[in-house]
Scaffold this motif. Structure first.
Motif, PDB file in Angstrom:
ATOM      1  N   SER A  35       3.561  -4.625 -27.798  1.00 57.82           N
ATOM      2  CA  SER A  35       2.713  -3.799 -28.663  1.00 57.82           C
ATOM      3  C   SER A  35       1.973  -2.720 -27.886  1.00 57.82           C
ATOM      4  N   ARG A  39      -7.067  -1.762 -26.540  1.00 55.44           N
ATOM      5  CA  ARG A  39      -7.920  -2.713 -25.821  1.00 55.44           C
ATOM      6  C   ARG A  39      -7.726  -2.526 -24.311  1.00 55.44           C
ATOM      7  N   ARG A  42      -6.737  -7.096 -19.676  1.00 52.76           N
ATOM      8  CA  ARG A  42      -7.431  -8.233 -19.063  1.00 52.76           C
ATOM      9  C   ARG A  42      -6.919  -8.349 -17.641  1.00 52.76           C
ATOM     10  N   TYR A  51       1.282  -5.239 -22.692  1.00 52.48           N
ATOM     11  CA  TYR A  51       1.011  -4.248 -23.744  1.00 52.48           C
ATOM     12  C   TYR A  51       1.326  -2.874 -23.175  1.00 52.48           C
ATOM     13  N   GLU A  70       4.027  -0.916 -37.796  1.00 54.97           N
ATOM     14  CA  GLU A  70       2.786  -1.368 -38.418  1.00 54.97           C
ATOM     15  C   GLU A  70       1.703  -1.201 -37.380  1.00 54.97           C
ATOM     16  N   TYR A  79      -4.112  -2.068 -32.597  1.00 50.37           N
ATOM     17  CA  TYR A  79      -2.897  -2.708 -32.095  1.00 50.37           C
ATOM     18  C   TYR A  79      -1.744  -2.265 -32.990  1.00 50.37           C
ATOM     19  N   GLY A  80      -0.578  -1.998 -32.414  1.00 48.08           N
ATOM     20  CA  GLY A  80       0.558  -1.611 -33.248  1.00 48.08           C
ATOM     21  C   GLY A  80       1.897  -1.933 -32.606  1.00 48.08           C
ATOM     22  N   GLU A  99       4.327 -10.602 -32.004  1.00 48.51           N
ATOM     23  CA  GLU A  99       3.136 -11.443 -31.924  1.00 48.51           C
ATOM     24  C   GLU A  99       1.978 -10.604 -32.432  1.00 48.51           C
ATOM     25  N   GLU A 101      -1.319  -9.819 -35.609  1.00 50.71           N
ATOM     26  CA  GLU A 101      -2.292 -10.487 -36.475  1.00 50.71           C
ATOM     27  C   GLU A 101      -1.921 -10.310 -37.964  1.00 50.71           C
ATOM     28  N   ARG A 146     -14.231 -13.534 -32.248  1.00 53.94           N
ATOM     29  CA  ARG A 146     -12.862 -14.020 -32.464  1.00 53.94           C
ATOM     30  C   ARG A 146     -12.855 -15.289 -33.326  1.00 53.94           C
TER      31      ARG A 146
END
Ligand code: 5GP
Length: 204
Positions: A35, A39, A42, A51, A70, A79-80, A99, A101, A146
């Motif tokens: 995706s 963000r 991390r 990502y 999407e 996120y897409g 993966e 949401e 979250r």
């Protein structure tokens, strides 16, 4: 006819989706869509592997030229799912995992009615909180956000066709694969086979 399947895997943040997907791909043959997100990475996350890390402007231009199948906003970030990879892999007959949401999952189902929607969850919310805390990658505030988001997502769980509890990893991974295999065996997905076998019988 021989197009691959789209498998949407959603679940609470901390439910272990990443681990499930990693193991699933070690054991079975699946492609994974990477995706785009706004963000921040991390620790240990790699651009192009975990990502595609984008600025908000870059992300918006991806939306503008229809580069995403999407996209959604989740806890202050975008996120897409990039379109090209998914379309090419499916055309090549690969089963592709997204993966993503819940909002994104609903957009996928609207565009690809044959997509398989699977929700992965921990056995209870206490386990979820423990996993999020022990991961140590998020601040207490983000963890709380979250968990709150999980409460919203729980309401959407009903929209998924399959709910898999990630208690034992191997059991969970095998359950996800079993779902995909049994979907592929449905007669609706065997139209070409049915045509071929009848033709062969007619030719006897
Ligand atoms: P995380 O920040 O923990 O990596 O991801 C946060 C949430 O965004 C997770 O629920 C994850 O499934 C979701 N997500 C990741 N990529 C995408 C995407 O391309 N589209 C959508 N709609 N959600 C995504």
């Amino acid at each position: 006819m021989n197009k691959g399947k789209l498998i949407v895997l959603s679940g609470f943040s901390g439910a272990g989706k990443g681990t499930v997907i990693k193991r699933l791909r070690e054991k079975y043959d699946y492609s994974l869509s990477i995706s785009a997100t706004t963000r921040a990475p991390r620790e240990g996350e790699v651009d192009g592997k975990d990502y595609y890390f984008k600025t908000v402007d870059e992300f918006k231009s991806l939306i503008d030229y229809n580069g995403l199948i999407e996209w959604a906003q989740y806890v202050d970030n975008y996120y897409g799912t990039p379109r090209k990879f998914v379309e090419e892999e499916m055309a090549a007959g690969k089963n592709v995992i997204l993966e993503i949401e819940v909002q994104g999952a609903m957009k996928i189902k609207a565009q690809y009615p044959n997509a398989i929607l699977i929700f992965v969850t921990t056995k209870d919310i206490e386990t979820l909180r423990e996993r999020l805390t022990s991961r140590g990658t998020e601040t207490a505030e983000v963890i709380q956000k979250r968990i709150s988001r999980a409460a919203e997502e729980a309401e959407s769980m009903e929209a998924y066709e399959f709910i898999v509890i990630n208690d034992d990893l191997e059991t969970c991974v095998d359950a996800v694969n079993a779902i995909v295999v049994s979907e592929s065996c449905k007669k609706e997905n065997r139209t070409q086979f049915l045509i071929d076998i009848k033709r062969q019988l007619d030719e006897l």
